[in-house]
Design a protein around this motif. Structure first.
Motif, PDB file in Angstrom:
ATOM      1  N   GLN A 120     -12.183  20.051 -38.902  1.00 24.66           N
ATOM      2  CA  GLN A 120     -11.354  19.573 -40.006  1.00 24.66           C
ATOM      3  C   GLN A 120     -10.789  20.744 -40.815  1.00 24.66           C
ATOM      4  OE1 GLN A 120     -10.821  15.948 -40.969  1.00 24.66           O
ATOM      5  NE2 GLN A 120     -11.135  16.161 -38.788  1.00 24.66           N
TER       6      GLN A 120
ATOM      7  N   SER B 254     -10.169  11.239 -41.602  1.00 21.09           N
ATOM      8  CA  SER B 254     -10.774  12.575 -41.624  1.00 21.09           C
ATOM      9  C   SER B 254     -12.289  12.396 -41.644  1.00 21.09           C
ATOM     10  CB  SER B 254     -10.318  13.367 -42.848  1.00 21.09           C
ATOM     11  OG  SER B 254     -10.923  12.861 -44.018  1.00 21.09           O
ATOM     12  N   MET B 255     -13.019  13.452 -41.302  1.00 19.67           N
ATOM     13  CA  MET B 255     -14.486  13.376 -41.269  1.00 19.67           C
ATOM     14  C   MET B 255     -15.055  13.055 -42.653  1.00 19.67           C
ATOM     15  SD  MET B 255     -15.525  13.803 -38.144  1.00 19.67           S
ATOM     16  CE  MET B 255     -17.212  14.337 -38.059  1.00 19.67           C
ATOM     17  N   GLN B 256     -14.430  13.617 -43.701  1.00 18.97           N
ATOM     18  CA  GLN B 256     -14.947  13.432 -45.062  1.00 18.97           C
ATOM     19  C   GLN B 256     -14.793  11.987 -45.554  1.00 18.97           C
ATOM     20  OE1 GLN B 256     -12.827  15.807 -44.125  1.00 18.97           O
ATOM     21  NE2 GLN B 256     -13.967  17.711 -44.393  1.00 18.97           N
TER      22      GLN B 256
ATOM     23  N   GLN C 299     -16.658  18.086 -37.056  1.00 17.94           N
ATOM     24  CA  GLN C 299     -16.796  18.283 -38.509  1.00 17.94           C
ATOM     25  C   GLN C 299     -16.145  19.602 -38.936  1.00 17.94           C
ATOM     26  OE1 GLN C 299     -19.411  16.010 -40.112  1.00 17.94           O
ATOM     27  NE2 GLN C 299     -18.230  16.429 -41.945  1.00 17.94           N
TER      28      GLN C 299
ATOM     29  N   ASP D  49     -14.625   9.280 -43.414  1.00 17.49           N
ATOM     30  CA  ASP D  49     -15.007   8.345 -42.350  1.00 17.49           C
ATOM     31  C   ASP D  49     -16.283   7.590 -42.719  1.00 17.49           C
ATOM     32  OD1 ASP D  49     -14.579   7.101 -39.939  1.00 17.49           O
ATOM     33  OD2 ASP D  49     -15.661   8.597 -38.767  1.00 17.49           O
TER      34      ASP D  49
ATOM     35  N   THR E 152     -20.289  16.234 -32.527  1.00 18.73           N
ATOM     36  CA  THR E 152     -19.968  15.749 -33.873  1.00 18.73           C
ATOM     37  C   THR E 152     -19.837  16.922 -34.839  1.00 18.73           C
ATOM     38  OG1 THR E 152     -21.173  13.701 -33.405  1.00 18.73           O
ATOM     39  CG2 THR E 152     -20.712  14.167 -35.718  1.00 18.73           C
ATOM     40  N   ASP E 153     -20.718  17.907 -34.671  1.00 14.37           N
ATOM     41  CA  ASP E 153     -20.667  19.116 -35.515  1.00 14.37           C
ATOM     42  C   ASP E 153     -19.359  19.879 -35.279  1.00 14.37           C
ATOM     43  OD1 ASP E 153     -21.755  21.091 -37.297  1.00 14.37           O
ATOM     44  OD2 ASP E 153     -22.120  22.348 -35.539  1.00 14.37           O
TER      45      ASP E 153
END
Length: 799
Positions: A780, A12-14, A777, A16, A773-774
């Motif tokens: 998620q 997940s992004m959090q 983010q 990574d 990338t945003d």
């Protein structure tokens, strides 16, 4: 005290990013190892990517590494750096990139276990017995989950998620002698009379050299398990487990070959590439050679030089069907130096081939796309054959292209990368034209007797008026019969598997759909089923229309299975082999079919595009393309390019020996420039004409592209999100970028999810990386509502 920086298996992004863990004194931890760590309430697998010095005051929430899963690092510094590059360019999580690099058998398997954490004799007696833990599956089977849930709330039992590692290493039992040979008579004296087997065993063991091991299976012919166990009890021998490799080529005898004499063009190409390798000069070569021009011999001789220089080499092929032939040619030249990696091997075989490379026991890898991650050190050459093939691009995350990773690894090792093809992708050929890649050309066939085949175009519009329901024109049928009489072989291409494209009621027009996808089901007569090629749904063939109840169900369209049946009626004396996804599901099926054809046990090889390239059979003098238009009119800007490549490649299977070859292309579009230029093997003119079209329409190689796909189980939610993203992209990207869409996917619903897509075309867009990338983010949070967003950099397909 050191802290380990660990990337955890929580994509997940959090998460990574590396997390810090204490290294217990009893654990030997190195960068590149896999470890088991606590993450929240779970135990997860992680990769050690670095170390930090521990601060004087350790944080209270710092957890220790639970255990190390490897004896030595499984990823070196190069592959860890490559994962960072992949993460940036494919918009994937780093842990996903790291896992992609390893054999699938090394991926973590998670198990739920219940632990007794407060000593309660009643609970122990009723549920746990002598053990301290219980598997979730066992508790579920016994019907204990409700009671254990109550005990968990009371703090007596604890649920943990643990990393389960499979035993991947294969061992074989050997025997080692424990007595001195001179003591044989003394040992025999202690035996009872008529103990012939034991006396014989003592004699056989005495013949072994000190420390020599003998395989148990070798002794099994003369001695029973009881004999050997008895000898162990008496202290004569001990059993030793010895690690062995599963060798996919163990049963085969491969005749060794030596280097062939190169013609002037081959020699020039070989010398250029070998010089770059010897000088440790990273350059990308585009080897454009007509079919049968001897590209493989150039590859073999380049690799021979790299091995002589103490370096390693990598050889990638696009299809699993090509790998057996290519692997055999490499094994014949380099023997045990070669390891093979492709999806046709068992998990154990793949793991053993990977270990040979990782341990430096093999120095050449031959394989499909994922072989780009082979743990080779000191690379001297990287070769990608049939570089134009779309199968080098992975369609799920991480969406990498093997060609891009090959160039990255080439830079890292200061070695040349060779991209070979008779029909290079327009992107690669444009780079060759501009000097970004060095263009090398092979314009004639390596066998001086072999000429490029003559190609005839058959207009199927006229044929259909004469032969209503036949897949074969008179011309092609006549040539097939002629090859039978001459004892020569033919290859037939139809790029559609199955018996029939769809079934339709001739009374009401109902077409049987897939219940999960917006696509009709394909008829497969061998299994008597209707099958979806997207989700795998299968059901019986309807005899009455499910819509109107009439029995006017008819089959429409043609697949390889139906053509095989038609051939059996048309030319019953012909021995036909069919090669498609359905006939090659079993392990080793590709090789079995190709070997049988190579040994002339069949007259005709009928198949989908997997037979179009790489195959080299000197007795094939006829190639027939049953329908050249299958992909020509698809709504994809690469449709013409793919059709030209396929026709050129399959035509190249004819006339590779001393006998002249012929090709018959059946088409409903005989005037189309793609068909006409394929007829004359004219890649250069095709390249110029297609480049003009791409320039006018702003497509690659003039523009870069990104595809953003949104999916949800409700169409409205997918569409709303797609339009929201389109608005965001328009606001944040410059006016230089072109945005197409959002539009529904060509097949709107697949596996009960609705798909919408956006295409971004750009030449230079500095804000693109940050914007995408945003989007990831934010996506998620959307995932919790069932919205999935995928970003594909330089997609191969736009439909």
């Amino acid at each position: 005290m050191k802290l380990a920086q660990v990337i955890v298996d929580v994509p997940s992004m959090q998460t990574d990013q590396p997390f810090s863990y204490l290294i217990p004194p009893h654990l030997a931890v190195e960068i590149g190892m896999r470890v088991e760590v606590g993450f929240g309430p779970r135990h997860v697998q992680g990769f050690v990517v670095g170390f930090d010095s521990a601060p004087a005051q350790l944080p209270n929430n710092l957890k220790p590494i639970i255990r190390v899963l490897d004896l030595a690092p499984v990823l070196n510094q190069e592959l860890l750096a490559l994962a960072d590059y992949m993460k940036e360019t494919t918009f994937a999580f780093k842990v996903t990139c790291l896992q992609t690099m390893l054999p699938s058998v090394m991926k973590a398997d998670y198990q739920k276990r219940l632990y007794l954490v407060a000593d309660d004799p009643v609970v122990r007696t009723n549920y746990f017995g002598e053990a301290d833990s219980l598997s979730w599956e066992e508790a579920e089977a016994q019907g204990w989950l409700k009671e254990l849930a109550v005990l968990r709330d009371q703090g007596i039992v604890e649920l943990r998620y643990e990393v389960h590692t499979k035993n991947k290493i294969k061992t074989e039992r050997y025997i080692k002698r424990l007595f001195k040979p001179e003591k044989v008579q003394e040992l025999k004296a202690g035996l009872r009379k008529n103990s012939y087997k034991q006396e014989q065993l003592l004699d056989d063991l005495a013949k072994l050299a000190d420390e020599e091991l003998v395989a148990v299976k070798q002794l099994k012919a003369d001695y029973s398990t009881a004999n050997l166990n008895q000898a162990e009890k008496k202290g004569w021998l001990t059993f030793v487990a010895v690690e062995t490799y599963r060798d996919p080529y163990a049963e085969r005898t491969i005749q060794q070959t030596s280097a062939l004499k190169l013609n002037a063009e081959q020699k020039k190409a070989y010398e250029e590439i070998s010089r770059a390798s010897a000088e440790k000069n990273h350059r990308v070569f585009l080897l454009e050679g007509v079919t049968g021009s001897g590209k493989t011999e150039v590859y073999l001789q380049v690799i021979q030089d790299t091995l002589a220089n103490g370096q390693t080499a990598m050889m990638l092929v696009p299809e699993i069907s090509l790998t057996p032939q290519m692997a055999t040619r490499f094994k014949a030249r380099f023997g045990s130096e070669v390891a093979v990696l492709h999806s046709g091997l068992s998990q154990g075989e793949k793991y053993d081939e990977w270990r040979k490379l990782e341990r430096g026991e093999a120095h050449v890898v031959v394989g499909a796309r994922s072989a780009i991650f082979a743990p080779l050190k000191n690379l001297g050459a990287i070769i990608i054959d049939e570089e134009h093939e779309t199968s080098y691009k992975q369609e799920e995350s991480p969406r990498y292209h093997a060609r891009d990773l090959a160039i990255w690894r080439g830079k890292y090792h200061h070695c040349p990368v060779v991209l070979g093809s008779a029909t290079p992708s327009l992107e690669s050929r444009a780079r060759g034209q501009k000097g970004v890649y060095q263009l090398l050309k092979l314009t004639r066939r390596a066998n001086t007797q072999a000429k490029l085949p003559t190609v005839e175009i058959v207009d199927m519009r006229e044929e259909m008026q004469r032969r209503l329901n036949s897949s074969f024109s008179e011309n092609l049928e006549e040539k097939l019969r002629d090859r039978l009489i001459k004892g020569e072989q033919s290859v037939l291409l139809l790029n559609r598997r199955g018996y029939s494209s769809f079934v339709m009621c001739r009374d009401c027009g109902f077409v049987l759909p897939c219940p999960n996808c917006d696509i009709s089901l394909t008829l497969h007569m061998d299994t008597k089923t209707m099958r979806c090629h997207y989700c795998g749904h299968e059901e019986g063939i309807p005899h009455r229309c499910p819509n109107c109840g009439k029995d006017k169900i008819r089959y429409f369209g043609t697949g390889t299975e139906k053509v095989q049946e038609e051939l059996a009626q048309l030319i019953p004396e012909a021995r036909v082999l069919r090669m498609d996804v359905d006939t090659t599901r079993r392990k080793g099926a590709h090789e079995k079919i190709l070997t049988a054809f190579g040994e002339r046990k069949a007259d005709i090889l009928l198949g989908t595009q997997m037979i179009a390239k790489g195959l080299d059979f000197p007795n094939v003098t006829l190639v027939g393309v049953l329908n050249a238009d299958t992909a020509l009119n698809l709504p994809d800007f690469r449709a013409s390019e793919r059709t030209f490549q396929l026709l050129t490649q399959v035509s190249g299977r004819a006339g590779r020996g001393d006998k002249a070859g012929e090709v018959v292309i059946q088409t409903f579009n005989p005037e189309h420039y793609t068909i006409k230029l394929a007829q004359h093997h004219d890649y250069e003119r095709f390249f110029k004409q297609e480049m003009q079209i791409r320039h006018q329409t702003d497509y690659p190689p003039y523009y870069y592209t990104v595809k953003v796909t949104v999916s949800h189980q409700e169409e409205m939610r997918a569409a709303q999100k797609a339009f929201q993203l389109a608005k965001q992209l328009q606001q944040q990207l410059s006016s230089q970028s072109i945005l197409l869409g959002p539009t529904p996917g060509a097949i709107l619903r697949i596996k009960n999810r609705y798909y919408y897509q956006l295409i971004i075309k750009y030449k230079n867009e500095p804000k693109l990386q940050a914007t995408l990338t945003d989007i990831l983010q934010v996506s998620q949070k959307d995932q919790r509502q069932g919205l999935l967003i995928a970003i594909d950099n330089e997609p191969m397909y736009f439909i």
